[in-house]
Design a protein around this motif. Sequence first.
Motif, PDB file in Angstrom:
ATOM      1  N   THR A   1     -16.901   5.883  -1.397  1.00 52.93           N
ATOM      2  CA  THR A   1     -15.648   6.465  -1.845  1.00 52.93           C
ATOM      3  C   THR A   1     -15.014   5.853  -2.599  1.00 52.93           C
TER       4      THR A   1
ATOM      5  N   PRO B   1       0.836  -1.020   0.165  1.00 52.69           N
ATOM      6  CA  PRO B   1       0.134   0.088  -0.012  1.00 52.69           C
ATOM      7  C   PRO B   1       0.693   1.417  -0.056  1.00 52.69           C
TER       8      PRO B   1
ATOM      9  N   TYR C   1       1.747   0.708  -9.736  1.00 47.85           N
ATOM     10  CA  TYR C   1       1.344  -0.711  -9.465  1.00 47.85           C
ATOM     11  C   TYR C   1       1.630  -1.282 -10.833  1.00 47.85           C
TER      12      TYR C   1
ATOM     13  N   HIS D   1      -9.859   0.439  -0.251  1.00 42.33           N
ATOM     14  CA  HIS D   1     -10.473   1.123  -1.350  1.00 42.33           C
ATOM     15  C   HIS D   1      -9.336   1.879  -2.216  1.00 42.33           C
ATOM     16  N   PRO D   2      -8.429   2.489  -1.339  1.00 44.71           N
ATOM     17  CA  PRO D   2      -7.511   3.215  -2.068  1.00 44.71           C
ATOM     18  C   PRO D   2      -6.639   2.289  -3.187  1.00 44.71           C
ATOM     19  N   GLU D   3      -6.197   1.137  -2.527  1.00 46.45           N
ATOM     20  CA  GLU D   3      -5.409   0.376  -3.524  1.00 46.45           C
ATOM     21  C   GLU D   3      -6.187  -0.101  -4.594  1.00 46.45           C
TER      22      GLU D   3
ATOM     23  N   LYS E   1      -6.988   1.194 -17.824  1.00 43.65           N
ATOM     24  CA  LYS E   1      -6.137   2.099 -18.590  1.00 43.65           C
ATOM     25  C   LYS E   1      -5.323   1.199 -19.506  1.00 43.65           C
TER      26      LYS E   1
ATOM     27  N   LYS F   1     -14.112   6.501 -10.323  1.00 46.68           N
ATOM     28  CA  LYS F   1     -15.062   7.131 -11.272  1.00 46.68           C
ATOM     29  C   LYS F   1     -15.295   6.035 -12.197  1.00 46.68           C
TER      30      LYS F   1
ATOM     31  N   SER G   1      -8.654   1.027  -5.839  1.00 48.61           N
ATOM     32  CA  SER G   1      -8.881   1.745  -6.971  1.00 48.61           C
ATOM     33  C   SER G   1      -7.732   2.156  -7.914  1.00 48.61           C
ATOM     34  N   LYS G   2      -6.748   2.205  -7.210  1.00 46.88           N
ATOM     35  CA  LYS G   2      -5.522   1.976  -8.061  1.00 46.88           C
ATOM     36  C   LYS G   2      -5.199   0.936  -9.081  1.00 46.88           C
TER      37      LYS G   2
ATOM     38  N   LYS H   1     -16.456   6.845  -5.990  1.00 51.89           N
ATOM     39  CA  LYS H   1     -16.041   8.394  -6.390  1.00 51.89           C
ATOM     40  C   LYS H   1     -14.582   8.644  -6.642  1.00 51.89           C
ATOM     41  N   VAL H   2     -13.636   7.839  -6.153  1.00 49.74           N
ATOM     42  CA  VAL H   2     -12.340   7.890  -6.442  1.00 49.74           C
ATOM     43  C   VAL H   2     -12.045   7.277  -7.683  1.00 49.74           C
TER      44      VAL H   2
END
Lengths: 309, 400, 371
Positions: free
Chosen positions: C258, C203, C208, C229-231, C241, C264, C233-234, C261-262
């Motif tokens: 969240t 994290p 990544y 959720h942070p990782e 992509k 998207k 979404s990354k 929203k992060v």
Amino acid sequence: MFSDTFSDTLLYFIELFLSGLTRGSIYALIALGYTMVYGIIELINFAHGEIYMIGAFTALIVSGIMTMYGYAGLSVFFTAMIIAAFYSSAYGYTIEKIAYKPLRHSPRLSPLISAIGMSIFLQNYVMLAQTSDFMPFPSLIPDFECLALIDYMIGGPELIILITTVVVMAGLSILIKFTRIGKAMRATAQDKTMAMLVGVDINQMISITFIIGSALAAVAGVLIASYVGQINFYIGFIAGIKAFTAAVLGGIGSIPGAVLGGLVLGLTESFATGYVSSDYEDVFAFALLVMILIVRPSGLIGRKTTQKV
Amino acid sequence: MRFRFQSIKSSFWIAIWFMMLTFPLIVIKVNTIEQEIIWRFQNMIWMGICIFLIALLMQQLKQINLNQIKGLYIYQSLKHTKAVFVSYSRQWFIIVCFLAIFFPFLVSAYQINIMTTAMIYVVLGLGLNIVVGLAGLLDLGYVAFYAVGAYGYALLNYHYHINFWLALPFCAMLSALFGVLLGFPVLRLRGDYLAIVTLGFGEIIRLILENWNDFSFGPSGIAHIPRPPIFGWETNLQTASIFMYYLMGLMVLFTIFMVNRLQNSRIGRAWIALREDEIACQAMGIDRTKTKLLAFALGATWAGLMGAIFAAKTTFINPACFTFLESAIILSIVVLGGMGSILGVMIAAFILILLPEYLRAFSEYRMLIFGASMVLMMVFRPQGLISHMSKQYLQSSKQS
Amino acid sequence: MSQFFLKLTALFLLLFMSVTLYAAETINLGVAGAHSGDLASYGIPSARAAKLVVDHINDRGGILGKKVEVWTEDDACKPELATNTATRLISKGVHVVMGHICSGATKAALGIYKDMNIITMSPSATNPDLTQSGDYPNFFRTIASDDAQAKLEVDFAINVLKLNKIAVLHDKGDYGKGLAEFARKFIQQSKKADVVLYEGITPGAVDYSAVIRKIKRSKAQAVIYGGYHPEASKLVSGMRKKRMDTIFISDDGVKDDTFIKVAKKYAEGVYATGPKDVSKHPLTIKATSEHKNQYGDDPGAFFLNAYSATLALLNAIEKSGSTQYAAIKKALHTEFVETPLGNIRFDQRGDAVGVGFSMYQVKNGSYVEVK
């Protein structure tokens, strides 16, 4: 398990290589700031990672405002980057004046502790002033259609990061080698007293070093934030340690060393993840560091300073 | 107090600079999740006023004439009070010892726990003092040895049911071994290179503990680590805390004694010589390798012992307890205390550990104040609380 | 002079006694969790829930004739702080504890609570050992454990989505890695799918892309991710992509608005398990609107679980008529209590009966339950 045709293997290798270069470039940009400051006042500026983070947050704020007023695309990108660089430089300058200048003649460890304290302070300052949540960062780098062909291999953001690093390194080398300011900075790094005697304003040189280093960190911050897509007050810490490792790996105090160290570190991590396991990527990175320093105690291209008694 | 126009003007500009500097972060709060922007201009005004006052105060302080102060009545009376204090120092010492001994019975288990933690850090600070303060080797990965001690006890207990007292010497030896392991590769490194390698070493240990699940149970850590058995007595939280407190008290006394003796011994002098000038030290015939390795090993031993005690005290450890921040705090304790000074390290440990606990009331601002205090303490007192004074040998007035 | 001192001492003793007597007149509820630091968003809603419930109960006259008092302590989800917090709460004389939030911190504190015979109920600690090992008879929770989540994810991937090549990732944390281990175990047990990749990501790392390329190379059809959720979404944005349409399945750390929203547009189509949807339940609606009135925004993670936990604890005290450990425990096992999560009681191990997980998917920007 993996289909092992030659082209697949080669492709995978190239992808990992490019991944590593991208990561390495980010480390390099931040490492440049570490190495420049170390070269001139022999201080490990632990707060440098936080300056990178502040740059990213400032860019977030600027882009947030501009998006609300309807701007988009490249104009937002450049404005955000310039303002972020400006603010980061200001922070770097102020931090130097408050926390490092008074300790210039103190025992070596005192400024180090001051730097660590400053790092903690800045992290919490941003957390309280803004938020502890992860904030999504708009992808400011527009999609380049011409790259669609190789897009699965390397995207727009990665290319921008690589190009920026090359440009920055070239620009910095020109600055150091061929301009008057560069000469004055080199003089200050070599011998402060002599530099003062020949008329160089030491304080100004040190401030300029901090300003340039911080601006570079801000650029890195904006780039990586666009690339990854989110930021948070804690990103400076890990990036800082990695970049510091990169700077030492290449030979701390040496500008090409910082870039080389960054790239080597990024590539090592990328290949370690790709061919071994993502679990131990940091272990590989640090183990590499130890091994290189055993063989070359001053880093890859560090200056061997003779010890005088 | 006269305020010269010059100082008011410069304070004003400093305030303006800070207002501008912190404007984006403090005034504008962008929430890209909710897509909203909040403008908090009042923060800027407050910041401006505060900085203005602080800058003014700093300028005034710089201009204070020392002789003027000495003439003040307040200064004289304070000095007199201090003299009275000092003359009763022996009585104060006895009172402090008295309080220390009866402390656990006067306060709650929580307070005892905090004090015990502070004492653990005192010993850690004294241990690191050997490496950094005496031998001058900048070690940023001290927490690795702490972790080795803690996990050593926890795992020995888990697999072989070795009890605390038997495990202690084993942990000490294990950490010493790791100290030597760290020492070998870094023999040739100087200054900041040494720092980063030790930092890397600390991180490597932590990462291995985190990822090698089969060995160390990974991030979930090890729970139910038994407290040290006290010969058949039933332990509940209260008695266990009190026991830990006294145990740590004894450890502190033991450590102070050992460090003091080491400082004045042959190896201690070798370390100081190493710190002052490595090449001259070698020229004098001191074996650099042995001296460095001994410094690392002895420093690590103490960390290992404390690790085992820490594991027994909190009964639950996981890799997240042993991060770089811990190393940084221990280093700060050593530097803040004044490198090489035992009393200084003790005071610094108490300040740095007790401060965040007592600042709990400020909850959110706790770490902010902590970071700021570190910077301020260094700026105002870079040589540490009690600066190191080398021994002076004065000729006695009596002719022998 | 001595007369004066005697009177003064007597006065102090009187005050002291009255204060302690007064203090004994309340029922003390300890609330412990992360109220600061980067996991504060998981702990603050629970503290608010407890306050709302207690305010209600006190308005109605309290329990057993006494007012309920809430003592909040912050442990920032760190085990060493959690032990301090536990000691502090015990020193304050709490009768029951609602918390902690993170499994690691809860584990650290439980030993202390167990020694002192204090019932502890967590709204969010999902580590299975906490109830299944039997080591903590004083522990209860209003959320299902991680192995149930992992089983749901694996069953869904194999039986519903009919996948047979799955990559399992985690964030090397206690929660994430635990889930991933269970997922791997269940996949291997099912013999219907292969774990083509099992990795942990760091994290907070700078990027990544290397791991994402590795996922691509492994030709996994789906990624089961254990973590927050942070990782997540990354990872998801990175994968999309690079034009990878690998299915992404994750846990309740990611079933959070969240995340959407992060991440998207990249969040679209992501699966995540979460507590069963109870938004139609009248108590849920009431609790949510109370939160909105009091604090101005929607409640965050584990709010309903904490609300239910507080109700359950206080209800058990009321029904058993005492604050004794054995009595409360018995009441929790035998009495049903009406909560936003449904009508629940607790089984012998401490898990809540009637509380489970469902699978959700992000459709058009919000999580929708998948039937």
